[in-house]
Design a protein around this motif. Structure first.
Motif, PDB file in Angstrom:
ATOM      1  N   HIS A 135      -5.101   7.753  -4.708  1.00  0.00           N
ATOM      2  CA  HIS A 135      -6.082   6.745  -4.302  1.00  0.00           C
ATOM      3  C   HIS A 135      -5.614   5.332  -4.605  1.00  0.00           C
ATOM      4  O   HIS A 135      -6.357   4.383  -4.387  1.00  0.00           O
ATOM      5  N   GLY A 136      -4.405   5.173  -5.145  1.00  0.00           N
ATOM      6  CA  GLY A 136      -3.969   3.876  -5.628  1.00  0.00           C
ATOM      7  C   GLY A 136      -4.696   3.575  -6.930  1.00  0.00           C
ATOM      8  O   GLY A 136      -5.638   4.254  -7.301  1.00  0.00           O
ATOM      9  N   GLY A 153       3.067   7.769  -5.188  1.00  0.00           N
ATOM     10  CA  GLY A 153       1.847   7.268  -4.571  1.00  0.00           C
ATOM     11  C   GLY A 153       1.004   8.369  -3.956  1.00  0.00           C
ATOM     12  O   GLY A 153      -0.210   8.335  -4.020  1.00  0.00           O
ATOM     13  N   VAL A 165       0.837  -1.198   0.000  1.00  0.00           N
ATOM     14  CA  VAL A 165       0.000   0.000   0.000  1.00  0.00           C
ATOM     15  C   VAL A 165       0.868   1.244   0.000  1.00  0.00           C
ATOM     16  O   VAL A 165       0.628   2.192  -0.737  1.00  0.00           O
ATOM     17  N   GLN A 195      -1.685   3.867 -13.910  1.00  0.00           N
ATOM     18  CA  GLN A 195      -0.271   3.616 -13.630  1.00  0.00           C
ATOM     19  C   GLN A 195       0.617   4.092 -14.764  1.00  0.00           C
ATOM     20  O   GLN A 195       1.623   4.770 -14.538  1.00  0.00           O
ATOM     21  N   GLY A 226       3.282   0.827  -3.099  1.00  0.00           N
ATOM     22  CA  GLY A 226       2.366   0.500  -4.185  1.00  0.00           C
ATOM     23  C   GLY A 226       2.812   0.766  -5.594  1.00  0.00           C
ATOM     24  O   GLY A 226       3.492  -0.040  -6.190  1.00  0.00           O
ATOM     25  N   PRO A 227       2.409   1.909  -6.143  1.00  0.00           N
ATOM     26  CA  PRO A 227       2.619   2.139  -7.561  1.00  0.00           C
ATOM     27  C   PRO A 227       4.076   2.082  -7.993  1.00  0.00           C
ATOM     28  O   PRO A 227       4.369   1.585  -9.052  1.00  0.00           O
TER      29      PRO A 227
END
Length: 192
Positions: A53-54, A47, A21, A180, A24-25
């Motif tokens: 917000h993901g 992120g 989390v 992404q 993440g990205p």
């Protein structure tokens, strides 16, 4: 499985999830390789700033040719000209990836959706501008972002909701799949 082992496994899984989390990205796509014509980028704030917000759902990715890369850079330049933050460029590029794959499309004949043109598939008949304006990457980006600025709270919305509010697409969730790649493009090109 005994209680102690189960707690250990669940604890490790929880740490892995939490790490995902927060990283993440950036971490999730570190081995995905760069977009053609770009270099790998390590962006620690991605992120928070670019994907607050993901990502939502499975992500798509295409290899960009020189024209698509130039169009992405034109979107970023127009976003800067409008005085908008990087998040606006992410939303704009993701929208263009969905609408045209970052190709400045002219009239497509029978394959065309009404009179949709350009990077954002904007329609002259809907008031977006003339065909010449809509196929100008700077103009079409500024027109899209003018619509985006009129969406209350766009900065705090998931990307697909913000894009859909401007575009009014028949496929409102489709923009999410490009978040992404759009963030990666912006991260690589914003300061260049």
């Amino acid at each position: 499985m005994n209680t102690m082992l189960r707690k250990s496994v669940l604890g490790i899984a929880g740490l892995a999830f939490t790490g995902g989390v927060f990283a993440g990205p950036v971490a999730a796509h570190a081995d995905a390789g760069p977009v053609q014509g770009t270099k790998p980028v390590a962006v620690s704030v991605q992120g928070d700033k670019l994907i607050p917000h993901g990502v939502q759902g499975a992500q798509s990715k295409i290899t960009l040719n020189d024209e698509q890369t130039a169009n992405a850079k034109a979107i970023i330049a127009a976003t800067k000209k409008a005085g908008l933050p990087e998040r606006a460029a992410v939303i704009s590029i993701a929208t263009s990836l969905q609408e045209s794959k970052l190709e400045n499309l002219g009239h497509l004949g029978d394959k065309n959706d009404h009179d949709s043109l350009g990077l954002f598939q904007q329609r002259p008949s809907s008031g977006w501008g003339t065909p010449e304006q809509i196929t100008d990457p700077e103009y079409s980006t500024l027109a899209f972002e003018k619509g985006l600025k009129q969406v209350d709270g766009w900065q705090d919305m998931p990307l697909t909701e913000a894009a859909q509010t401007v575009q009014v697409s028949a496929y409102p969730d489709a923009y999410a799949q490009w978040e992404q790649q759009a963030a990666d493009i912006v991260a690589h090109n914003w300061n260049s």
